[in-house]
Design a protein around this motif. Structure first.
Motif, short mmCIF file in Angstrom:
data_model
loop_
_atom_site.label_atom_id
_atom_site.label_comp_id
_atom_site.label_asym_id
_atom_site.label_seq_id
_atom_site.Cartn_x
_atom_site.Cartn_y
_atom_site.Cartn_z
N LEU A 1 0.83 -1.19 0.00
CA LEU A 1 0.00 0.00 0.00
C LEU A 1 0.87 1.25 0.00
N GLY A 2 0.65 2.12 -0.98
CA GLY A 2 1.43 3.34 -1.10
C GLY A 2 2.52 3.24 -2.16
N HIS A 3 2.50 2.17 -2.97
CA HIS A 3 3.50 1.94 -4.01
C HIS A 3 3.36 3.02 -5.09
N VAL A 4 4.40 3.83 -5.24
CA VAL A 4 4.41 4.93 -6.19
C VAL A 4 5.59 4.76 -7.15
N LEU A 5 5.38 5.14 -8.40
CA LEU A 5 6.45 5.16 -9.38
C LEU A 5 6.83 6.60 -9.67
N VAL A 6 8.12 6.86 -9.82
CA VAL A 6 8.63 8.17 -10.18
C VAL A 6 9.47 8.00 -11.44
N ALA A 7 9.22 8.85 -12.44
CA ALA A 7 9.91 8.72 -13.72
C ALA A 7 10.21 10.09 -14.30
N PRO A 8 11.23 10.16 -15.15
CA PRO A 8 11.44 11.40 -15.89
C PRO A 8 10.31 11.54 -16.91
N LYS A 9 9.98 12.76 -17.24
CA LYS A 9 8.93 12.97 -18.24
C LYS A 9 9.41 12.61 -19.65
N ILE A 10 10.70 12.75 -19.88
CA ILE A 10 11.28 12.36 -21.16
C ILE A 10 11.61 10.87 -21.10
N TRP B 1 11.59 4.76 -10.93
CA TRP B 1 11.93 4.29 -9.59
C TRP B 1 10.64 3.89 -8.89
N HIS B 2 10.74 2.83 -8.11
CA HIS B 2 9.62 2.37 -7.29
C HIS B 2 9.86 2.85 -5.86
N ILE B 3 8.82 3.42 -5.28
CA ILE B 3 8.80 3.73 -3.85
C ILE B 3 7.79 2.76 -3.26
N SER B 4 8.29 1.82 -2.47
CA SER B 4 7.44 0.75 -1.94
C SER B 4 7.56 0.70 -0.43
N PRO B 5 6.51 1.11 0.29
CA PRO B 5 6.58 1.16 1.75
C PRO B 5 6.18 -0.18 2.39
N LEU B 6 7.12 -0.79 3.07
CA LEU B 6 6.85 -2.04 3.78
C LEU B 6 6.16 -1.71 5.10
N PRO B 7 4.95 -2.25 5.32
CA PRO B 7 4.27 -1.95 6.58
C PRO B 7 4.90 -2.70 7.75
N PRO B 8 4.70 -2.20 8.97
CA PRO B 8 5.21 -2.89 10.15
C PRO B 8 4.59 -4.28 10.29
#
Length: 163
Positions: free
Chosen positions: A55-64, A117-124
């Protein structure tokens, strides 16, 4: 974490035979509307994963459309994108419960070639044997996810980024 099965073969077929989905998200032409944009800069974009394993998995990428995670960027351009990764990761950590935040760049020249890039939050509380790569692999299932849930989480992330 309850997960549902994920059809990896159908996914691979889709990403290998369709146009770049990240370029479509950037252009606002992505067909299914699932990738809720949570942040944008002049150079980068951040959006929710359609197939989150956490939950909260976000991708970040360059626009180009760049395909080389280091070689296609000047140092300044790379660092600008990493600032966006950092800002979004902090917003994710302010929005969902996190024991550890995983940051990684995945993709392949054979599919999903647009650097991201993947931002993946591991829950407790996730048992150790279900953490790290196991937690990230869609082969182990994805979270049940609706467009409405994506809309709510995207709004929460946008609010956290505004502070």
């Amino acid at each position: 974490m309850q997960r549902i099965p994920f059809d990896l073969e159908a996914y691979a077929q889709r990403v290998q035979s369709n146009p770049c989905f990240i370029c479509e998200v950037v252009a606002g032409t992505h067909r299914d509307g699932w990738h809720e944009v949570v942040a944008q800069t002049e150079d980068g974009i951040a959006f929710l994963s359609k197939y989150p394993t956490l939950l909260g998995h976000v991708l970040v990428a360059p626009k180009i459309h760049h395909e080389n995670v280091v070689g296609d960027f000047s140092e300044d351009a790379f660092l600008r994108l990493m600032r966006l990764v950092h800002r979004v990761a902090r917003a994710v950590e302010a929005t969902v419960q996190v024991e550890r935040t995983y940051l990684l760049s995945l993709g392949s020249q054979q599919g999903n070639s647009h650097v991201h890039w993947h931002i993946s939050p591991l829950p407790p509380g996730v048992p150790y044997h279900q953490q790290q790569f196991h937690a990230l692999m869609a082969e182990n299932g994805v979270l049940p996810w609706t467009q409405e849930q994506a809309n709510v989480l995207a709004g929460q992330l946008r609010a956290a980024l505004a502070h």
